[in-house]
Structure formats: structure tokens, C-alpha cells
Design a protein around this motif. Structure first.
Motif, PDB file in Angstrom:
ATOM      1  N   THR A 155       0.683  -1.199   0.014  1.00  0.00           N
ATOM      2  CA  THR A 155       0.043  -0.090   0.205  1.00  0.00           C
ATOM      3  C   THR A 155       0.845   1.318  -0.076  1.00  0.00           C
ATOM      4  OG1 THR A 155      -1.259  -1.243   1.559  1.00  0.00           O
ATOM      5  CG2 THR A 155      -2.060   0.918   1.075  1.00  0.00           C
ATOM      6  N   TYR A 156       2.058   1.107   0.798  1.00  0.00           N
ATOM      7  CA  TYR A 156       2.951   2.072   0.744  1.00  0.00           C
ATOM      8  C   TYR A 156       4.266   1.529   0.643  1.00  0.00           C
ATOM      9  CZ  TYR A 156      -0.153   5.675   2.831  1.00  0.00           C
ATOM     10  OH  TYR A 156      -1.396   6.461   3.088  1.00  0.00           O
ATOM     11  N   ILE A 157       5.171   2.358  -0.045  1.00  0.00           N
ATOM     12  CA  ILE A 157       6.731   1.739   0.060  1.00  0.00           C
ATOM     13  C   ILE A 157       7.522   2.651   0.951  1.00  0.00           C
ATOM     14  CG2 ILE A 157       8.903   1.731  -1.375  1.00  0.00           C
ATOM     15  CD1 ILE A 157       6.526  -0.199  -2.545  1.00  0.00           C
ATOM     16  N   ASP A 158       8.028   1.943   1.939  1.00  0.00           N
ATOM     17  CA  ASP A 158       8.788   2.468   3.146  1.00  0.00           C
ATOM     18  C   ASP A 158      10.027   2.834   2.422  1.00  0.00           C
ATOM     19  OD1 ASP A 158       8.898   2.751   6.296  1.00  0.00           O
ATOM     20  OD2 ASP A 158      10.817   2.287   5.737  1.00  0.00           O
ATOM     21  N   VAL A 170      14.223   8.039  -7.475  1.00  0.00           N
ATOM     22  CA  VAL A 170      14.190   6.600  -8.145  1.00  0.00           C
ATOM     23  C   VAL A 170      12.887   6.088  -7.918  1.00  0.00           C
ATOM     24  CG1 VAL A 170      15.411   4.433  -8.086  1.00  0.00           C
ATOM     25  CG2 VAL A 170      16.678   6.594  -8.356  1.00  0.00           C
ATOM     26  N   VAL A 171      12.778   5.791  -6.455  1.00  0.00           N
ATOM     27  CA  VAL A 171      11.350   5.267  -6.271  1.00  0.00           C
ATOM     28  C   VAL A 171      10.141   5.722  -6.663  1.00  0.00           C
ATOM     29  CG1 VAL A 171      10.063   4.469  -4.120  1.00  0.00           C
ATOM     30  CG2 VAL A 171      12.398   4.362  -3.867  1.00  0.00           C
ATOM     31  N   GLN A 172      10.022   7.002  -6.687  1.00  0.00           N
ATOM     32  CA  GLN A 172       8.785   7.659  -7.332  1.00  0.00           C
ATOM     33  C   GLN A 172       8.703   7.268  -8.843  1.00  0.00           C
ATOM     34  OE1 GLN A 172       7.232  11.107  -4.898  1.00  0.00           O
ATOM     35  NE2 GLN A 172       9.361  11.581  -4.756  1.00  0.00           N
ATOM     36  N   LYS A 173       9.766   7.216  -9.560  1.00  0.00           N
ATOM     37  CA  LYS A 173       9.660   6.839 -10.686  1.00  0.00           C
ATOM     38  C   LYS A 173       9.279   5.456 -11.163  1.00  0.00           C
ATOM     39  CE  LYS A 173      13.184  10.051 -12.831  1.00  0.00           C
ATOM     40  NZ  LYS A 173      14.668  10.188 -12.657  1.00  0.00           N
ATOM     41  N   ALA A 174       9.630   4.596 -10.079  1.00  0.00           N
ATOM     42  CA  ALA A 174       9.285   3.313 -10.243  1.00  0.00           C
ATOM     43  C   ALA A 174       7.927   2.752  -9.608  1.00  0.00           C
ATOM     44  CB  ALA A 174      10.466   2.050  -9.366  1.00  0.00           C
ATOM     45  N   THR A 175       7.104   3.514  -9.144  1.00  0.00           N
ATOM     46  CA  THR A 175       5.804   3.195  -8.770  1.00  0.00           C
ATOM     47  C   THR A 175       4.701   4.470  -8.612  1.00  0.00           C
ATOM     48  OG1 THR A 175       4.766   2.277  -6.587  1.00  0.00           O
ATOM     49  CG2 THR A 175       6.454   3.615  -6.186  1.00  0.00           C
ATOM     50  N   ASP A 176       3.774   4.177  -8.612  1.00  0.00           N
ATOM     51  CA  ASP A 176       2.537   5.148  -8.378  1.00  0.00           C
ATOM     52  C   ASP A 176       1.946   5.125  -6.997  1.00  0.00           C
ATOM     53  OD1 ASP A 176       2.481   6.393 -11.058  1.00  0.00           O
ATOM     54  OD2 ASP A 176       1.071   4.745 -11.728  1.00  0.00           O
ATOM     55  N   LYS A 204       3.020  12.275  -3.758  1.00  0.00           N
ATOM     56  CA  LYS A 204       1.788  11.842  -3.202  1.00  0.00           C
ATOM     57  C   LYS A 204       1.756  12.215  -1.525  1.00  0.00           C
ATOM     58  CE  LYS A 204       0.022   8.926  -6.523  1.00  0.00           C
ATOM     59  NZ  LYS A 204       1.071   8.819  -7.603  1.00  0.00           N
ATOM     60  N   THR A 205       0.537  12.478  -1.081  1.00  0.00           N
ATOM     61  CA  THR A 205       0.416  12.433   0.479  1.00  0.00           C
ATOM     62  C   THR A 205       1.215  11.343   1.138  1.00  0.00           C
ATOM     63  OG1 THR A 205      -1.490  13.420  -0.066  1.00  0.00           O
ATOM     64  CG2 THR A 205      -1.194  12.950   2.422  1.00  0.00           C
ATOM     65  N   PRO A 206       2.207  11.585   1.693  1.00  0.00           N
ATOM     66  CA  PRO A 206       2.824  10.525   2.288  1.00  0.00           C
ATOM     67  C   PRO A 206       2.424   9.849   3.858  1.00  0.00           C
ATOM     68  CG  PRO A 206       4.172  12.426   2.592  1.00  0.00           C
ATOM     69  CD  PRO A 206       2.958  12.772   1.928  1.00  0.00           C
ATOM     70  N   MET A 207       2.972   8.764   4.346  1.00  0.00           N
ATOM     71  CA  MET A 207       2.977   8.392   5.660  1.00  0.00           C
ATOM     72  C   MET A 207       4.211   8.867   6.146  1.00  0.00           C
ATOM     73  SD  MET A 207       1.378   5.806   7.367  1.00  0.00           S
ATOM     74  CE  MET A 207       0.967   4.462   6.766  1.00  0.00           C
ATOM     75  N   GLU A 243      -0.736  17.946   5.195  1.00  0.00           N
ATOM     76  CA  GLU A 243      -1.666  17.060   4.708  1.00  0.00           C
ATOM     77  C   GLU A 243      -0.612  15.611   4.783  1.00  0.00           C
ATOM     78  OE1 GLU A 243      -4.022  15.127   0.849  1.00  0.00           O
ATOM     79  OE2 GLU A 243      -3.537  17.384   1.035  1.00  0.00           O
ATOM     80  N   CYS A 244      -1.036  14.733   5.755  1.00  0.00           N
ATOM     81  CA  CYS A 244      -0.144  13.355   5.725  1.00  0.00           C
ATOM     82  C   CYS A 244      -0.691  12.366   6.676  1.00  0.00           C
ATOM     83  CB  CYS A 244       1.306  13.665   6.201  1.00  0.00           C
ATOM     84  SG  CYS A 244       1.668  14.222   7.665  1.00  0.00           S
TER      85      CYS A 244
END
Ligand code: THG
Length: 266
Positions: free
Chosen positions: A41-44, A64-70, A92-95, A117-118
Motif C-alpha cells: 500500500t505504501y513503500i517505506d 528513483v522510487v517515485q519513478k518506479a511506482t505510483d 503523493k500524500t505520504p506516511m 496533509e499526511c
């Protein structure tokens, strides 16, 4: 729905550390794509292990991570300044992982979180150290949720981490975590609970079966999120089965779908 925080982009893992050191974007991209496909659901993202390099490493990793996933990210650091910087680099709104009641962490985190917002992971930790009983965990959970609500955060955006501690250190650490989660989910209606699952098995052999059984026992007490490895097929099968048995899988559709796709095979 259960919130799966994929734990694999963490420089305490040697392969990730090497990839970050070499700026090997392919390794990171491939891993993040797999975590995404397997239901995270989230990528730590945690870049804390290369001392003195956290700032440059997490900047590179976030790109790099944001290029690899939505998927949205879970930005993971004990350092409020790193979290504040990382917050400004995510799309995107993070945890945000994490805040605690420790003074030198709590104050800067609160001033940065106000009005943002988070979602937030709230550790049941204060300046007196690690919690020693379920009551310790519960009283800290109540205190930190109250503080977060005071600055306008919604319970649905708060993930309380009871601080799961190894069974090899104290045989009561399982019951403490389960009892704390049960009471937190009852008394603080609307919050979530999460935590690093594999902490429970530290120092013991055959860790995977311990983590897997612990997850379902925690779920029976209301645990609705975990920091875990979504590429571990057995734990994912246990999670989906547990969700169904807990009544969170309408018409057992998710379970049946996972059996048909071959993800769950007894
Ligand atoms: N609570 C919160 N955040 C956390 C933790 C927590 N962030 C970090 C950590 N704990 C959770 N993340 C990981 C990431 C990877 C691993 C465990 C936890 C992991 N560990 C293997 C092990 O422990 O043996 C390493 C083996 C390997 O090298 O592959 O994979 O508790 N809020």
C-alpha cells in the motif's frame, strides 16, 4: 482494508546499501516494482544506515522510487529535519515515519506537521525509554493521539506503533503487543495500529514462521497495518486468509482470487 507498508527499501539491508552506494537505480526500481505488484500500500524508504549520508541518499532514493511506482511513500527516519526535507520531495500524500513523545523529536515534528496533509506513524516511546508493559504502551498511545488531534490530525491518519520487541528478550513481548493493540483499537476508535513485524523474531531461528503466526494473532486483536515484506508469499497468504476470517473480505472474493492466481497455495 489492511495497510501493507513494504519494508524493503532500507539501507540496513546490505543489497540496498550497496545499490545506494553505487547509485544503482535499476536494482531499486526492480525491487519497488515487485513490491508494488505484490500488493504493497505504501513503500517505506529508509536511508539511515550510511552514517553521514542520509540526506543525499534519501534524496536520490525518493527520486528513483517515485519513478518506479505510483504508490505513496512512507518516509522513514528518526531525524525530524530529514522527514521535513523528504516531505517536500514527495508527490503523493505520504506516511511520515515517525513521531514519538521524546522531547527532542516531538517538538520539531509537531511544528513541521501543523497544517500539513499526511498520515503519521506515532511511536509509543517517551523519554523514559522503551515501554515495559501493555499499560505503558496504552498510556503513551493515548497521550500521543491526543497531542496529534490537538494539532488537527484525524484519527484515520494516525498509525500507532506499539513498539514490537523481541520474544528472545522477554517472553511477554508477544502478549504485551497483542493486549496493547486490542485496547488501543477499542479505546481510541478510528486510529490504526502498525509496526515492524519482524522485531518479534529477532534473535530466534526460523524467523519467518514466527512473523507469520504473530501477524495473524495481532490481526485477531485489531492490528490493521504492518511494516513487512510483501514479497514473502507465505506471510501474504496468511494475511489474506486472516483478513477473510476476520470478516474483512466480502464474499471471500479476495481470497478466492488469490487462490485462482496461484498466490495462495496450501
Ligand atoms: N517501526 C517503525 N518503523 C520501522 C520499524 C518499526 N522502520 C524500520 C524497521 N522497524 C522496519 N523495517 C525493516 C526493514 C527490513 C527488515 C526488517 C525491518 C529486514 N530484516 C531482516 C532481518 O531482520 O533479519 C534482514 C535480513 C536481510 O538482510 O535480508 O528485512 O518497528 N515505525
Amino acid at each position: 482494508m489492511f495497510t501493507i507498508i513494504g519494508e524493503r527499501i532500507n539501507t540496513t539491508l546490505n543489497q540496498v546499501k550497496d545499490a545506494v552506494e553505487k547509485r544503482d537505480a535499476d536494482y531499486i526500481t526492480n525491487d519497488v516494482k515487485k513490491q508494488t505488484q505484490h500488493g504493497a500500500t505504501y513503500i517505506d524508504v529508509n536511508a539511515g544506515a550510511r552514517i553521514g549520508h542520509e540526506e543525499e541518499d534519501i534524496k536520490w532514493l525518493l527520486e528513483v522510487v517515485q519513478k518506479a511506482t505510483d504508490l505513496p511513500l512512507c518516509i522513514d527516519s528518526p531525524d525530524p529535519a530529514i522527514l521535513e526535507m523528504a516531505y517536500d520531495l514527495v508527490e503523493k500524500t505520504p506516511m511520515v515515519n515517525s513521531i514519538s513523545l521524546e522531547k527532542d523529536r516531538f517538538d520539531p515534528m509537531v511544528s513541521f506537521l501543523k497544517g500539513k496533509e499526511c498520515r503519521i506513524i506515532a511511536l509509543c516511546m517517551d523519554d523514559s525509554g522503551m515501554p515495559k508493559s501493555a499499560e505503558d504502551v496504552i498510556s503513551r498511545a493515548k497521550a500521543i493521539v491526543k497531542e496529534l488531534e490537538n494539532i488537527g490530525m484525524k484519527r484515520n491518519d494516525i498509525f500507532v506503533d506499539p513498539l514490537i520487541q523481541p520474544l528472545s528478550v522477554d517472553g511477554n513481548n508477544g502478549p504485551i503487543a497483542m493486549e496493547a493493540v486490542k485496547t488501543i483499537m477499542q479505546d481510541l476508535e478510528g486510529v490504526h495500529t502498525t509496526g515492524g513485524l519482524s522485531n518479534i523474531s529477532y534473535g530466534l531461528p526460523q524467523r519467518k514462521i514466527i512473523n507469520r503466526i504473530f501477524l495473524v494473532m495481532m490481526m485477531a486483536n485489531g492490528f490493521d497495518s504492518a511494516i513487512m515484506d510483501p514479497l514473502d508469499k507465505d506471510i501474504m497468504a496468511a494475511l489474506k486468509t486472516g483478513e477473510m476470517i476476520a470478516g474483512h473480505d466480502n464474499f471471500c472474493m479476495n481470497f478466492i482470487k488469490s487462490v485462482r492466481s496461484g498466490e495462495i497455495k496450501a
